[in-house]
Design an enzyme around this catalytic site. Sequence first.
Site, PDB file in Angstrom:
ATOM      1  N   HIS A   1      -1.418 -12.635  -6.530  1.00  0.00           N
ATOM      2  CA  HIS A   1      -1.205 -12.905  -5.105  1.00  0.00           C
ATOM      3  C   HIS A   1      -0.150 -13.983  -4.838  1.00  0.00           C
ATOM      4  O   HIS A   1       0.182 -14.240  -3.679  1.00  0.00           O
ATOM      5  CB  HIS A   1      -2.527 -13.297  -4.447  1.00  0.00           C
ATOM      6  CG  HIS A   1      -3.549 -12.196  -4.485  1.00  0.00           C
ATOM      7  ND1 HIS A   1      -4.497 -12.091  -5.489  1.00  0.00           N
ATOM      8  CD2 HIS A   1      -3.733 -11.128  -3.677  1.00  0.00           C
ATOM      9  CE1 HIS A   1      -5.242 -11.022  -5.274  1.00  0.00           C
ATOM     10  NE2 HIS A   1      -4.804 -10.423  -4.202  1.00  0.00           N
TER      11      HIS A   1
ATOM     12  N   CYS B   1      -1.986 -17.853  -8.593  1.00  0.00           N
ATOM     13  CA  CYS B   1      -2.569 -16.582  -9.004  1.00  0.00           C
ATOM     14  C   CYS B   1      -1.436 -15.596  -9.265  1.00  0.00           C
ATOM     15  O   CYS B   1      -0.576 -15.391  -8.393  1.00  0.00           O
ATOM     16  CB  CYS B   1      -3.485 -16.042  -7.901  1.00  0.00           C
ATOM     17  SG  CYS B   1      -3.982 -14.322  -8.149  1.00  0.00           S
TER      18      CYS B   1
ATOM     19  N   LYS C   1       2.454  -5.354   1.347  1.00  0.00           N
ATOM     20  CA  LYS C   1       2.375  -5.346   2.809  1.00  0.00           C
ATOM     21  C   LYS C   1       3.336  -6.373   3.398  1.00  0.00           C
ATOM     22  O   LYS C   1       3.891  -6.159   4.478  1.00  0.00           O
ATOM     23  CB  LYS C   1       0.949  -5.657   3.248  1.00  0.00           C
ATOM     24  CG  LYS C   1      -0.049  -4.537   2.990  1.00  0.00           C
ATOM     25  CD  LYS C   1      -1.398  -4.837   3.604  1.00  0.00           C
ATOM     26  CE  LYS C   1      -2.087  -5.989   2.893  1.00  0.00           C
ATOM     27  NZ  LYS C   1      -3.444  -6.248   3.428  1.00  0.00           N
TER      28      LYS C   1
ATOM     29  N   CYS D   1      -8.257 -12.632  -4.717  1.00  0.00           N
ATOM     30  CA  CYS D   1      -9.079 -12.023  -5.768  1.00  0.00           C
ATOM     31  C   CYS D   1     -10.565 -12.115  -5.451  1.00  0.00           C
ATOM     32  O   CYS D   1     -11.375 -11.404  -6.049  1.00  0.00           O
ATOM     33  CB  CYS D   1      -8.829 -12.722  -7.112  1.00  0.00           C
ATOM     34  SG  CYS D   1      -7.166 -12.526  -7.759  1.00  0.00           S
TER      35      CYS D   1
ATOM     36  N   CYS E   1      -9.445 -18.126  -5.696  1.00  0.00           N
ATOM     37  CA  CYS E   1      -8.373 -17.336  -5.078  1.00  0.00           C
ATOM     38  C   CYS E   1      -9.010 -16.442  -4.018  1.00  0.00           C
ATOM     39  O   CYS E   1      -9.857 -15.600  -4.337  1.00  0.00           O
ATOM     40  CB  CYS E   1      -7.647 -16.486  -6.127  1.00  0.00           C
ATOM     41  SG  CYS E   1      -6.436 -15.336  -5.409  1.00  0.00           S
TER      42      CYS E   1
ATOM     43  N   LYS F   1       7.869  -3.823  -6.257  1.00  0.00           N
ATOM     44  CA  LYS F   1       6.429  -3.648  -6.151  1.00  0.00           C
ATOM     45  C   LYS F   1       6.016  -3.492  -4.696  1.00  0.00           C
ATOM     46  O   LYS F   1       6.491  -4.216  -3.822  1.00  0.00           O
ATOM     47  CB  LYS F   1       5.705  -4.841  -6.774  1.00  0.00           C
ATOM     48  CG  LYS F   1       4.184  -4.681  -6.792  1.00  0.00           C
ATOM     49  CD  LYS F   1       3.513  -5.877  -7.435  1.00  0.00           C
ATOM     50  CE  LYS F   1       1.995  -5.729  -7.408  1.00  0.00           C
ATOM     51  NZ  LYS F   1       1.319  -6.893  -8.014  1.00  0.00           N
TER      52      LYS F   1
ATOM     53  N   HIS G   1      -2.853   3.828   0.529  1.00  0.00           N
ATOM     54  CA  HIS G   1      -1.421   3.858   0.232  1.00  0.00           C
ATOM     55  C   HIS G   1      -1.176   4.664  -1.047  1.00  0.00           C
ATOM     56  O   HIS G   1      -2.106   5.269  -1.605  1.00  0.00           O
ATOM     57  CB  HIS G   1      -0.843   2.437   0.125  1.00  0.00           C
ATOM     58  CG  HIS G   1      -1.523   1.546  -0.867  1.00  0.00           C
ATOM     59  ND1 HIS G   1      -1.576   1.834  -2.220  1.00  0.00           N
ATOM     60  CD2 HIS G   1      -2.192   0.365  -0.719  1.00  0.00           C
ATOM     61  CE1 HIS G   1      -2.206   0.875  -2.863  1.00  0.00           C
ATOM     62  NE2 HIS G   1      -2.612  -0.022  -1.979  1.00  0.00           N
TER      63      HIS G   1
ATOM     64  N   HIS H   1      -3.506   4.070  -4.105  1.00  0.00           N
ATOM     65  CA  HIS H   1      -4.802   4.736  -3.971  1.00  0.00           C
ATOM     66  C   HIS H   1      -4.654   6.240  -4.207  1.00  0.00           C
ATOM     67  O   HIS H   1      -5.489   6.865  -4.884  1.00  0.00           O
ATOM     68  CB  HIS H   1      -5.376   4.525  -2.565  1.00  0.00           C
ATOM     69  CG  HIS H   1      -5.571   3.104  -2.175  1.00  0.00           C
ATOM     70  ND1 HIS H   1      -5.014   2.562  -1.035  1.00  0.00           N
ATOM     71  CD2 HIS H   1      -6.254   2.090  -2.771  1.00  0.00           C
ATOM     72  CE1 HIS H   1      -5.363   1.297  -0.933  1.00  0.00           C
ATOM     73  NE2 HIS H   1      -6.107   0.981  -1.981  1.00  0.00           N
TER      74      HIS H   1
END
Length: 666
Positions: free
Chosen positions: A166, A163, A318, A149, A146, A315, A38, A41
Site C-alpha cells: 500500500h 507497507c 484506483k 492490509c 497497516c 500496476k 476489476h 478479480h
Amino acid sequence: MDSNSPWPPAARRCCETKDTAMTTYITTPIYYVNAQPHLGHAYTTIVADTYSRFRHLCGEDVRFQTGTDEHGEKIVEAAEKNGEAPKEYVDRISGMFRQTWPILGIEPDNYIRTTDANHIATVQKVLQQVYDKGDIYFDKYTGLYCRGCERFLTEKELVDGKCPDHQTAPQEIAEQNYFFKMSKYQQQLLDHINANEDFITPHRYRNEMLSFLSEPLEDLCISRPKSRLTWGIELPFDDNFVTYVWFDALINYLTGLGFPEDDKYNKFWPVAEHVIAKDILKPHAIFWPTMLMAMELPLYKKLHVHGYWNVDNTKMSKSIGNVVRPKELVDEYGLDTLRYFTLREMSFGLDASFSSDAIVSRKNSDLANDLGNLFSRSTAMIQKYRGGKLPAPIACEADSELIALSKQVVATYKEEMGAFRFHRALQAVWSLVGYANKYIVSNEPWALAKDENAWQRLDTVLYNLAECLRFLALLIRPVMPDTASRMATGLGLATDASILNSLALGGEWGVVPVGTVLGEAITLFPRMETAKSEEKKAGKKDCQGAKKQEAVISEDGLANFADFQKFELRVADIVVAERIKKSDRLLKLTVMAPEERIIVAGIAAHYSPEDVVGLKVIIVANLKPAKLMGVMSQGMVLAAKVSEDGGERLVLSGVQGDVPAGTRVA
C-alpha cells in the site's frame, strides 16, 4: 484424527476418505467488497471457472465456489464514504460481483458471503473450539498496523518503513487483543510443505514461503476491540471483541461445504484447490494451514498462486485511475476474446500486461486469422463441394501425421491444464490449428474438386478438416464455451453431444458422424482495428529493443570507465519465452533479474523458445524501455556475433556457476 476431536463423525471421516480421484473442489478467494470488480478479480475467477470446466471434461464431479468477504474496517470506511450502512453497502457491492460472473461466462456451483448466517455460526464454532484447546490467548500488543492490509506488520515486512503493498507507513497501535498460537504449528507446516512438493504452485511461491518459515513465526492477532470496530463476527468467548478478518474469511472454504455436518465436506474437502493472487499468499500459505492444524482438520490439497495484471505496463491502481472493469472489456472485445486473452497472455504465476493493442492483436491473429479462418474455409468447402453434408473418409497414410498430432495435442492439453499452465495448453491447441491450416494448403481441396478421379481424396480431406474443428471445439470449451457451442452448431452437432463434452469419448479420432449436415455459415471472430499502428515502425528498430545511449568516446575510440559504469549489467534467468506474431526475428522473454521483466530479443533466427527457457543470461537492465511489435521491452540481452558459413550467428552471453538472478556484472 484424534478420537477426542470436537467435530462430528462426518468431519472426522474426511481424513479417512480415499476415493477422491474423480472429484474436484476449486475455489477463488472471497473478494473484499471495499471496491467494485476489476480485471484482477475477473482473471482469478475465469481461471477457476476454466479449471472447473476442464475437470468436467475429464468426467469428474466438480464443485466450484466463489463469493465475497464483507467484514472489516475498510468496509465501514467505504460504507461511510458512500453514505450507507455497512449491511446496505455490502449487499450492493456483493451483488455487483454476483452479477459480473454471468457476463464473463462464469458458472460457480456456490456463491458464499461472510454475512451469511451459517458462515457466522461456523466461524464462532471454530473460534470456540480453538480457544477451548488453548490455542487462542489474550495479551497486550504494541505493533505497526497497516489499515490497507488490516493487520499488524513486522519490521522485516516493511520496505523503507512502508507497507510494500500500500506504500504507506503503518500506524503504531497499542491495545489488548486475542492471539492465535500460530508459532506452535511452524515446524508441522514446514514438514508438510517439504513433504508435498506441489502444495504451493508455482514453486517460486513455495520457495518464498519456505524462506519466510526459516525464521521464527510470530503469533497472529485475530481480534479487534469493539471500541475500534463493531462490523465483524463477535467472539463467542468475549463479546467485547470481533474476530480479525482472516480468521473469518478463510473459513468460508469449509462453510461452503456445509462443515462440519454436511457430506459435501467429506466428499470435496480432501481435494480442495485454492486459486489466489500473490498479494494474499501469506494468509493462505501460512495462516490458513496453521488454523486447520489447530482445528485438527486435514489441509487443503493445493494452493495455486498467480501474478498481477498491469495495465499498459503499470500496476492497476484506483489512485491513478487505470482500473479495468470486466463488463467494459466484454462490451469492447467480446466474452470469449477476453477469456482467451487472459489465459493465453499470462504465464500463470508471473505478472502480465493488459493493453488494448495486445488484446486486439490476439483477437486478430490467434482467433480471427488462425481459428476463425480455419473454421470458415473448412465449412465453406464442405458446403460448396458436398452440399454441406459430411462425406465418408478413406484411411490414408498421408493423414497419419495429422491424426497423431491431434492425439498428442489432447495428451499435452490434459497435462498442461491440470498443472495450471493454461498458456501452454492453448499453445498446444493452436499447434493443431496451425497444422490444419497448412493441411488445407498442402492438399488443395479446390484442385481435388476439379479432378474427377480425386473425389475420395477430397472426401477424406473434408472429413478430416471437420474432425479437426470438432477436436478444437472440444478443447477450447473450458476457455471459450460460447465459441465452442457456436462451432458445434456450425458443424451440425448438438452442443451437449458427448464427443464435445468428454475428453475420454471426444479425444479419439474419427468420431464425428458421417452424413452430419452442417449448420448455417457463421463468422467466429470479426477482425478489429488496433488503436495504434506502431508495429511497422517497431520492426525497423534495433532487434534487441535498445535505443542508442550517448557515451563520451575519446578520439582513440576508447570509452571512459565512468561511462561504462552507467550501464547496469545483471544476471537474469529466462523463465518464459515465446515468439512474437508477425516477426521472424523477435522472441518475447520473461526474465527474473531478480524482479520480473519483459525483454524483446532479436534471437528467434538462432534460438527457439524451448532452447532459452532456463538459461542464465546477461542483460543491460537500465536501458530506457521501448515498444517493439506492440510489446514493451525493458532491457537488452547480450549476445556475441559469431561468423559461420559466410554468415553470422548470435550466441547468448551467460555466466558460469550457480549465480543468483539479479547479480550485478562488474
